[in-house]
Structure formats: C-alpha cells, structure tokens
Design a protein around this motif. Structure first.
Motif, mmCIF file in Angstrom:
data_model
loop_
_atom_site.group_PDB
_atom_site.id
_atom_site.type_symbol
_atom_site.label_atom_id
_atom_site.label_comp_id
_atom_site.label_asym_id
_atom_site.label_seq_id
_atom_site.Cartn_x
_atom_site.Cartn_y
_atom_site.Cartn_z
ATOM 1 N N ASP A 60 0.807 -1.217 0.000
ATOM 2 C CA ASP A 60 0.000 0.000 0.000
ATOM 3 C C ASP A 60 0.843 1.271 0.000
ATOM 4 O O ASP A 60 0.393 2.335 0.440
ATOM 5 N N CYS A 61 2.070 1.152 -0.515
ATOM 6 C CA CYS A 61 2.951 2.315 -0.510
ATOM 7 C C CYS A 61 3.988 2.172 -1.612
ATOM 8 O O CYS A 61 4.385 1.048 -1.968
ATOM 9 N N LYS A 66 -0.632 -2.409 -4.181
ATOM 10 C CA LYS A 66 -1.618 -1.532 -3.553
ATOM 11 C C LYS A 66 -2.967 -2.232 -3.558
ATOM 12 O O LYS A 66 -3.376 -2.800 -4.567
ATOM 13 N N GLY A 210 -3.603 4.526 0.535
ATOM 14 C CA GLY A 210 -3.013 3.497 1.387
ATOM 15 C C GLY A 210 -2.947 3.886 2.856
ATOM 16 O O GLY A 210 -2.852 3.024 3.733
#
Length: 305
Positions: A60-61, A66, A210
C-alpha cells in the motif's frame, strides 16, 4: 530496483546496497513512507560497515502492491479501540506486514537477517521478533512504540499534521512538506531538502489511499507488550529526545519490556534520521548487530548522545 513476488500474492519493490556475501540487514520503513526515506547515503554507510542492506516499499505504498478499493473506516477502527470495543474488520494487520518482510527474505534466499524499522517499521520489526524469531539475528526499533496508548503519545499538533488529508496537486504537496518541521529534528531540519524530497516522492508514487489501511492495521493490531516480554532476539531501541510524533516514552517502554534490550536516546533527534546523526545511528546499529552475533563484543552505549 526490482520486485519480489511473495507466496501471498503481494509484490514488494526493493533494492539493495553492498555485497550479498555480507550479513543481511533488512530496513523497514514507517507509515505511508516509501523506502527512499531510507536515504542512500545512510544505506551506503551501513553497507560499507559490512552489511548487505535491503530496503523495500511496504504494501500500500511506493511501488509495491496496492490494495485498491479495499475500504476501511480508520476513524471507526480508532474509535472502537479507544472505547475498548470490538474492532471492525480491517484489510490486514501488522502481522501481515511482518509476514511480507519475511516473504521478501524468502524470495531473496536469506535464512536469517538483522532487521531495523523506523516508526511503523519499528512496530513491524517488533512483530517479526514476536512471531518470526527464528528468522532474525537482531532487531533495531527506531522512534517507535509498543501499541499501548499510555506510552509514546503524539503531541496534538504533530498528530494533526500526520492525519490531515494531503493535497492532490504536486506543488501543494511540496509546500506541505514544510509542516513536517513539527516532528523533525529541530537542530537539523532543512526545509529546502524536505520540499525537494517531497517532490521526488510524489513523482515516484503518490498514493494517499493506502494511509487509511496502514493506519487501521496499526490500530487494530493493538498492544504488543505481552509478546515483547518474551522476545529473545537481541534488540536495540533508538529514540530521539526531540520526537513529538512518537514521544520518547514509547522507546523507553519498548526497552523496558524486551529482556536485555539496549536503549539509545539521541539528543537533537526528532522523528527522522538527519544526515548529521548518521554516524551515531550507524555505529550503534552495527555495534549492536556485532554483539548479537558475537556476545563477547562490546554492547552499544545506553546513554543519551
């Protein structure tokens, strides 16, 4: 830079410094922060000290997987946690992020590694020490805390900056970087460099979605105190005395709970690792790692520097 495909289906973007023949050191970054926040000069100093340094983007980064569209109400998760109520379902926990890190070691064919984490990354490496001790040579927890709200509380003004929704436009994101002064090392904060980095990070990956899932993971994972009491992996805890985002009590509590942990409190350090402090931090980390593998080696300093 390259990507590792984990058995879980998660893909992690990573890069390395130094020789794979040297002991591995996995660096785990914090909340919404891309791996490039582990400055290249810092990584090169660690590599020059005889480490095979690996940094990566958390899920998520950055350029890692993601979880687009997986909704979570982070405010509801936080409210339930504060009220002592049942936590609503979340897409993943810190345990899953710790498993990601172990999965990266698997993908690289590394059996055991030194690990170091900053902020949320410190929470992740603590979780690794609790859940995957057989894979670790040593742990360094930097500017982090144990999940007990009695310790490490942020100053309200710092928390307000952290949780304020980021603007969408690049120029506004760059200007907003000046607000990180609130938790940065007071003596060493460089606004121009902070803005320059914000532009680089924006161009590499701008992904505010995120943040809610990572925040929910931190909150839902709760208090690690009981697990930390049984950690046997040698742990070094580093915390800046100027940290307003995670107060120094978070680091002190971590060191209190982990048997035989070493605590290094650093003067003029906030919630960052500025270049003038690289020597202190690198020296402490390498000294700790050497003493973990060779117990007769000198232990790191426990006094403030």
């Amino acid at each position: 830079m390259t990507r590792a495909q984990l058995d879980s289906g998660i893909e992690l973007e990573y890069d390395t410094f130094g020789s794979p023949d040297d002991p591995a050191l996995l660096l785990v970054m914090g909340f919404t922060a891309q791996m490039i926040l582990w400055n290249e000069e810092f990584c090169e100093q660690l590599a020059a000290s005889g480490r095979y340094v690996i940094r990566f983007d958390n899920r998520d980064c950055g350029l890692s997987t993601k979880l687009d569209g997986q909704h979570v109400d982070a405010a509801a998760v936080l409210g339930a946690a504060m009220a002592g109520e049942e936590i609503p379902p979340v897409p993943y926990m810190l345990s899953d992020m710790a498993a990601d890190a172990i999965g990266l070691l698997d993908a690289l064919g590394i059996d055991r590694a030194h690990v170091a984490g900053a902020s949320m990354g410190g929470m992740i490496v603590q979780t690794m020490a609790i859940e995957h001790p057989d894979r670790l040579l040593s742990v360094t927890s930097i500017m982090s805390t144990v999940g007990d709200p009695e310790y490490g509380a942020a100053a309200p003004e710092a928390m307000a900056v952290l949780l304020s929704p980021p603007p969408a436009e690049r120029d506004q994101v760059i200007e907003r970087a000046a607000s990180t002064r609130i938790w940065a090392s007071k003596r060493y904060f460089d606004e121009a460099k902070a803005k320059e980095f914000a532009g680089v990070a924006y161009d590499r990956s701008f992904y505010p979605e995120g943040a809610s899932r990572q925040l929910a993971a931190i909150t839902a994972s709760g208090d690690r105190s009981d697990g930390l009491r049984s950690v046997s992996t040698p742990m070094l805890v580093i915390h800046g005395l100027d940290d307003t985002l995670i107060a120094p009590s978070g680091g002190r509590r971590t060191a209190e709970l982990v048997p035989n942990a070493h605590l290094l409190e650093v003067a003029d350090m906030g919630h960052d690792v500025p270049p003038p402090l690289y020597g202190i931090i690198v020296g402490a980390m390498i000294g700790h790692q050497e003493s973990a593998v060779h117990p007769s080696a000198a232990a790191p300093l426990e006094a403030a520097s």
